[in-house]
Design a protein around this motif. Structure first.
Motif, short mmCIF file in Angstrom:
data_model
loop_
_atom_site.label_atom_id
_atom_site.label_comp_id
_atom_site.label_asym_id
_atom_site.label_seq_id
_atom_site.Cartn_x
_atom_site.Cartn_y
_atom_site.Cartn_z
N ALA A 111 0.86 -1.19 0.00
CA ALA A 111 0.00 0.00 0.00
C ALA A 111 0.89 1.24 0.00
CB ALA A 111 -0.90 0.00 1.23
N LYS A 112 0.48 2.25 -0.79
CA LYS A 112 1.31 3.46 -0.94
C LYS A 112 0.56 4.69 -0.45
CE LYS A 112 4.77 1.73 -3.60
NZ LYS A 112 4.85 0.53 -2.75
N GLY A 113 1.29 5.66 0.08
CA GLY A 113 0.72 6.95 0.44
C GLY A 113 -0.55 6.83 1.27
N GLN A 114 -1.63 7.52 0.80
CA GLN A 114 -2.88 7.56 1.56
C GLN A 114 -3.56 6.19 1.70
OE1 GLN A 114 -4.42 9.76 3.58
NE2 GLN A 114 -2.51 10.87 3.33
N GLU A 115 -3.13 5.22 0.87
CA GLU A 115 -3.68 3.86 1.04
C GLU A 115 -3.32 3.31 2.41
OE1 GLU A 115 -3.39 2.25 -3.58
OE2 GLU A 115 -1.94 1.56 -2.11
N ARG A 116 -2.29 3.92 3.04
CA ARG A 116 -1.86 3.44 4.35
C ARG A 116 -2.58 4.16 5.49
NH1 ARG A 116 2.93 0.47 3.39
NH2 ARG A 116 3.34 0.36 5.62
N ALA A 117 -3.60 4.95 5.16
CA ALA A 117 -4.30 5.75 6.18
C ALA A 117 -4.88 4.87 7.29
CB ALA A 117 -5.40 6.58 5.53
N ALA A 118 -4.73 5.33 8.53
CA ALA A 118 -5.21 4.58 9.69
C ALA A 118 -5.43 5.57 10.82
CB ALA A 118 -4.17 3.54 10.11
N ARG A 119 -6.17 5.15 11.83
CA ARG A 119 -6.42 6.06 12.95
C ARG A 119 -6.73 5.30 14.22
NH1 ARG A 119 -9.84 5.32 9.41
NH2 ARG A 119 -8.79 6.85 8.13
N PHE A 120 -6.38 5.93 15.35
CA PHE A 120 -6.90 5.45 16.62
C PHE A 120 -8.25 6.14 16.80
CE2 PHE A 120 -2.32 5.01 18.12
CZ PHE A 120 -2.33 3.63 18.04
N VAL A 121 -9.24 5.37 17.26
CA VAL A 121 -10.58 5.90 17.52
C VAL A 121 -10.90 5.67 18.99
CG1 VAL A 121 -13.05 5.68 16.96
CG2 VAL A 121 -11.34 5.28 15.18
N LEU A 138 2.60 9.73 12.36
CA LEU A 138 1.83 10.98 12.35
C LEU A 138 2.56 11.98 11.47
CD1 LEU A 138 1.32 10.98 16.22
CD2 LEU A 138 -0.34 10.21 14.50
N PRO A 139 2.11 12.17 10.21
CA PRO A 139 2.85 13.00 9.25
C PRO A 139 3.19 14.40 9.78
CG PRO A 139 1.08 11.87 8.14
CD PRO A 139 0.89 11.61 9.61
N GLU A 140 2.26 15.03 10.53
CA GLU A 140 2.54 16.41 10.97
C GLU A 140 3.63 16.49 12.02
OE1 GLU A 140 -1.40 15.56 13.16
OE2 GLU A 140 -0.20 14.68 11.59
N PHE A 141 3.95 15.39 12.67
CA PHE A 141 5.04 15.35 13.64
C PHE A 141 6.30 14.71 13.05
CE2 PHE A 141 1.33 15.79 16.27
CZ PHE A 141 1.76 16.62 17.31
N GLY A 142 6.14 13.98 11.94
CA GLY A 142 7.27 13.25 11.35
C GLY A 142 7.74 12.14 12.28
N THR A 194 -10.73 10.95 16.92
CA THR A 194 -9.70 10.10 16.30
C THR A 194 -8.33 10.77 16.36
OG1 THR A 194 -9.95 11.13 14.12
CG2 THR A 194 -11.37 9.25 14.60
N MET A 195 -7.30 9.97 16.18
CA MET A 195 -5.94 10.50 15.93
C MET A 195 -5.54 9.87 14.60
SD MET A 195 -2.55 10.67 18.28
CE MET A 195 -2.23 8.98 18.63
N GLU A 196 -5.38 10.73 13.58
CA GLU A 196 -5.19 10.25 12.21
C GLU A 196 -3.71 10.09 11.84
OE1 GLU A 196 -7.83 9.74 9.99
OE2 GLU A 196 -9.34 10.38 11.46
N GLY A 197 -3.40 9.04 11.11
CA GLY A 197 -2.03 8.84 10.66
C GLY A 197 -1.95 7.85 9.52
N LEU A 198 -0.75 7.30 9.34
CA LEU A 198 -0.49 6.31 8.28
C LEU A 198 0.23 5.12 8.93
CD1 LEU A 198 1.15 8.77 5.69
CD2 LEU A 198 -1.20 7.90 5.60
N ILE A 199 0.01 3.94 8.42
CA ILE A 199 0.76 2.80 8.96
C ILE A 199 2.23 2.94 8.55
CG2 ILE A 199 1.05 0.27 8.92
CD1 ILE A 199 -1.36 1.31 10.59
N ALA A 200 3.12 2.92 9.54
CA ALA A 200 4.56 3.12 9.30
C ALA A 200 5.14 1.95 8.50
CB ALA A 200 5.27 3.23 10.65
N GLU A 201 6.28 2.22 7.84
CA GLU A 201 6.96 1.15 7.08
C GLU A 201 7.61 0.15 8.04
OE1 GLU A 201 6.95 0.77 3.81
OE2 GLU A 201 6.09 2.70 3.18
#
Ligand code: IMP
Length: 203
Positions: free
Chosen positions: A111-121, A162-166, A139-146
Motif C-alpha cells: 500500500a502506498k501513500g494515503q492507502e496506508r491511512a489509519a487512525r486510533f478511535v 503521524l505526518p505532521e510530527f514526522g 480520532t488520531m489520524e495517521g499512516l501505517i509506518a513502514e
C-alpha cells in the motif's frame, strides 16, 4: 449537590489520565474498584460506541450516578477497518504487540501513500443519573509506518506514523500524545458536555 463520576476501567494508567483531564469539573472521580463495582461485562457490541455503552451501563447498574467508559482501537483503511473493535483481542490477548505490529505492517505491504491511512478511535459513553446516555468520539489520524518506531506509549503506538510530527505515536512524550490523542480529545469533549449539563451543581 456534588456529583461523583465513576470511570469504568480496571487500568490504573487510564485512571491517571482521566483524573488529570476531568480534574477541573470539581467532581469526585472514582475508579470502578473504588466504587465497589465489579460487574460481569460482555463486550459484544459491533461498534466502539456500543461497547463503551455496554461497559458504562453495566457499572451504572451497580452504582447509579454518572458513569463513564471508553472503547478504543486502531482502524486501518487498507484492511477494511481491522483490527477495529477487536484491537485488544487481535491475534489473541496474550500475543505480544511486537508480533501484532509486525503482522499488521506485513499485511499493508504494497500500500502506498494515503492507502496506508489509519487512525486510533476512542468513543466515550456517559450514563447520567437518569439513565440517559451521551457519547463523544474522536480520532488520531495517521499512516501505517513502514517499520515500527519508538518506545513510548503502548499497544499499536509504534506503527501509527503521524505526518505532521514526522514521528510515530510511540515517539511522542505522554504529554504531547495526551494533547492530540483520540482518548484525550474525546475526554475533553465529554468534559464540556458534563460542564454544560451540571453547571452550577458542582458545589
Ligand atoms: P480498550 O482499552 O478495551 O478500549 O482496548 C483498546 C485497544 O486498542 C488497546 O488494547 C490497544 O490495542 C488499542 N489502542 C487503543 N488506544 C491506543 C493507543 O493510544 N495506542 C496504542 N494502542 C491503542
Amino acid at each position: 449537590m456534588k456529583h461523583k463520576i465513576v470511570f469504568a476501567t480496571g487500568n490504573e494508567g487510564k485512571m491517571r489520565e482521566v483524573r488529570m483531564i476531568l480534574d477541573d469539573l470539581g467532581m469526585e472521580i472514582l475508579s470502578m474498584k473504588e466504587a465497589g463495582a465489579a460487574p460481569e461485562i460482555n463486550e459484544n457490541g459491533k461498534t466502539f460506541g456500543e461497547n463503551a455503552e455496554i461497559k458504562a451501563r453495566a457499572v451504572w447498574e451497580c452504582t447509579g450516578g454518572i458513569v463513564l467508559a471508553d472503547d478504543s482501537g486502531l482502524v486501518i483503511d487498507y484492511l477494511n477497518g481491522e483490527p477495529g473493535i477487536y484491537s485488544a483481542r487481535y491475534m489473541g490477548e496474550d500475543t505480544s504487540y511486537e508480533i501484532k505490529n509486525q503482522n499488521l505492517i506485513d499485511r499493508v505491504r504494497g500500500a502506498k501513500g494515503q492507502e496506508r491511512a489509519a487512525r486510533f478511535v476512542c468513543n466515550i459513553a456517559a450514563v447520567l443519573p437518569d439513565g440517559q446516555v451521551l457519547h463523544t468520539e474522536q480520532t488520531m489520524e495517521g499512516l501505517i509506518a513502514e517499520a515500527p518506531a519508538g518506545n513510548e506509549g503502548f499497544g499499536y503506538d509504534p506503527i501509527l506514523y503521524l505526518p505532521e510530527f514526522g514521528k510515530t505515536s510511540a515517539e511522542l512524550t505522554l504529554e504531547q500524545k495526551n494533547e492530540i490523542s483520540h482518548r484525550g480529545k474525546a475526554l475533553e469533549a465529554m468534559k464540556k458536555e458534563l460542564q454544560r449539563l451540571f453547571k452550577g451543581e458542582e458545589k
